[in-house]
Design a protein around this motif. Structure first.
Motif, short mmCIF file in Angstrom:
data_model
loop_
_atom_site.label_atom_id
_atom_site.label_comp_id
_atom_site.label_asym_id
_atom_site.label_seq_id
_atom_site.Cartn_x
_atom_site.Cartn_y
_atom_site.Cartn_z
N VAL A 26 -4.38 6.14 7.73
CA VAL A 26 -4.58 4.98 6.98
C VAL A 26 -4.26 5.48 5.45
N LEU A 28 -0.09 3.99 5.94
CA LEU A 28 -0.51 2.66 5.54
C LEU A 28 -0.49 2.53 3.87
N PHE A 52 -6.09 0.03 3.26
CA PHE A 52 -5.12 -0.82 3.74
C PHE A 52 -5.65 -2.17 4.32
N CYS A 101 4.61 -1.49 7.38
CA CYS A 101 3.65 -0.42 7.17
C CYS A 101 2.85 -0.24 8.55
N LEU A 102 2.61 -1.13 9.33
CA LEU A 102 1.88 -1.00 10.52
C LEU A 102 2.84 -0.36 11.56
N ALA A 127 2.46 3.31 10.85
CA ALA A 127 1.05 3.87 11.18
C ALA A 127 1.27 4.11 12.80
N GLU A 148 -4.10 -1.71 15.26
CA GLU A 148 -2.63 -1.56 14.92
C GLU A 148 -1.83 -2.21 15.99
#
Length: 394
Positions: A104, A108, A138, A247-248, A251, A372
């Motif tokens: 995170v 993220l 996030f 962004c996900l 991650a 996620e």
């Protein structure tokens, strides 16, 4: 003719031979840190449902270069994607909550600022976040909207030269210890990202208690009640859902590796237990059914490692696609959870004891399976990519 190497139960396919010296050194550093700073204590943390000193751990992880590890500049390590994956694996081999803290923070919050922020925002936030002195979170998921972020209710409206944010976010890792939250909100211009310092009036974070999974992790609800921000708080390059979804994806890549760490720990616990636990006058590892379980666990673990390494090398080459990340998360988390469940059966009643790591990892992976992106969502991502047909709105 060179001597043929002996079979190594700890590395059945010889995957270590595919890693460079730098990769192995990075992995060894993360493994030592986890062995010293997490493994002796994490069962107690988990049973108590708390992470006693997350800021101290973050500073240590920052000193190790694990925060924002693949990012370049601003105090970040600029490591390879493969090296970052290996660190995620070693951290999650200790506990998913520790890997979540790193994911995170780096994949993220820091990635969002690095990719979509202004130069001023990068300079203001990233060095402190890379060192672990500044914690980020996030904030995308809401109480009523998880898999479908397009339905988010958090709003940001312009008021003169400012933005005013109102809404709630749920299941936010690091939320109540964060110094800054990357908050995604609906605006008249579409979805935008905002940097919200935790001290801003109207911003509150409440730790979520009574969890049955990820208990050694800080999980929070965020409330934004008329939070007023200057225009410069908006991430200038983040417009539309593509930004938070990218962004996900970043991650999820770490999860592809991390889930295998939990699986490896459970597999090794089962393998050791099978060699020492006796029934009917001999170790249970001598029975065919137990050996079949161990063999199947080893096969899926090694296949997952090869998949993770392949995706890491694609990321390092700039060729990794979001659909490929979905494939990796879908397979590796699903198989890791199955490995943990099978390991629990090998340990029998001892499998539910906190004296062994199996139940803790198994419970953690129940959460990793759905955050996620749930398995079903990743199946649909792949289904759309394979058929060209969108089932999300069917």
């Amino acid at each position: 003719m060179p001597d043929r190497p002996a079979f190594d139960p700890a590395d059945p396919l010889g995957i270590d031979e595919l890693l460079g010296d730098d990769d192995l050194a990075v992995r060894a550093t993360a493994r030592r840190w986890a062995a010293d700073r997490v493994l002796p204590y994490v069962a107690d943390w988990y049973e108590r449902g708390e992470l006693p000193d997350p800021r101290g751990l973050a500073r240590e992880l920052g000193a190790m270069g694990a925060l924002g590890m693949p990012l370049r500049g601003y105090g970040c390590a600029g490591a390879s994607a493969v090296q970052y994956g290996l660190v995620c694996l070693e951290l999650e081999a200790a506990d998913s909550g520790i890997r979540s803290l790193v994911s995170v923070q780096g994949s993220l919050a820091m990635y969002a600022i690095h990719r979509y922020g202004s130069e001023e925002q990068r300079r203001a936030w990233l060095p402190g976040m890379a060192s672990g002195g500044t914690i980020g979170c996030f904030a995308l998921t809401e109480p009523d909207h998880g898999s479908d972020p397009s339905g988010m209710r958090t709003r940001a409206v312009r008021d003169g030269g400012d933005w005013v944010l109102t809404g709630r976010k749920m299941w936010i890792t690091n939320g109540s210890i964060a110094d800054v939250a990357v908050v995604w909100a609906r605006t008249d211009e579409g979805v935008r990202g905002f940097l919200v310092p935790a001290a801003t009036p109207g911003f509150t974070a409440h730790t979520i208690r009574h969890k049955g999974s990820l208990r050694a992790s800080v999980t929070s609800e965020l409330v934004l009640d008329g939070v007023r921000l200057p225009a410069g708080a908006a991430l200038p390059e983040a417009r539309g859902l593509r930004a938070p979804l990218s962004c996900l994806s970043h991650a999820r890549y770490g999860i592809v590796w991390g889930a295998l760490g939990a699986a490896r720990t459970c597999f090794r616990a089962a393998l050791e237990y099978a060699g020492t636990r006796e029934q009917f006058g001999r170790p249970i590892g001598a029975f065919q059914l137990t050996q079949a379980k161990l063999a199947d666990m080893a096969v899926e673990l090694e296949k997952g490692l090869l998949l993770a390494l392949h995706l890491g090398r694609r990321m390092d080459a700039g060729r990794l696609l979001p659909e490929q990340v979905s494939l990796g998360k879908l397979n590796n988390v699903r198989e890791a959870l199955d490995i943990c469940r099978t390991a629990r059966t090998v340990l029998g009643a001892n499998g539910i004891s906190w004296e062994y790591p199996v139940m803790r990892h198994m419970a953690n992976l129940e959460t990793v399976l759905t955050y996620e992106g749930t398995s079903e969502m990743h199946q649909l991502v792949l289904g759309k990519a394979l058929t060209g047909l969108d089932a999300f709105r069917g």
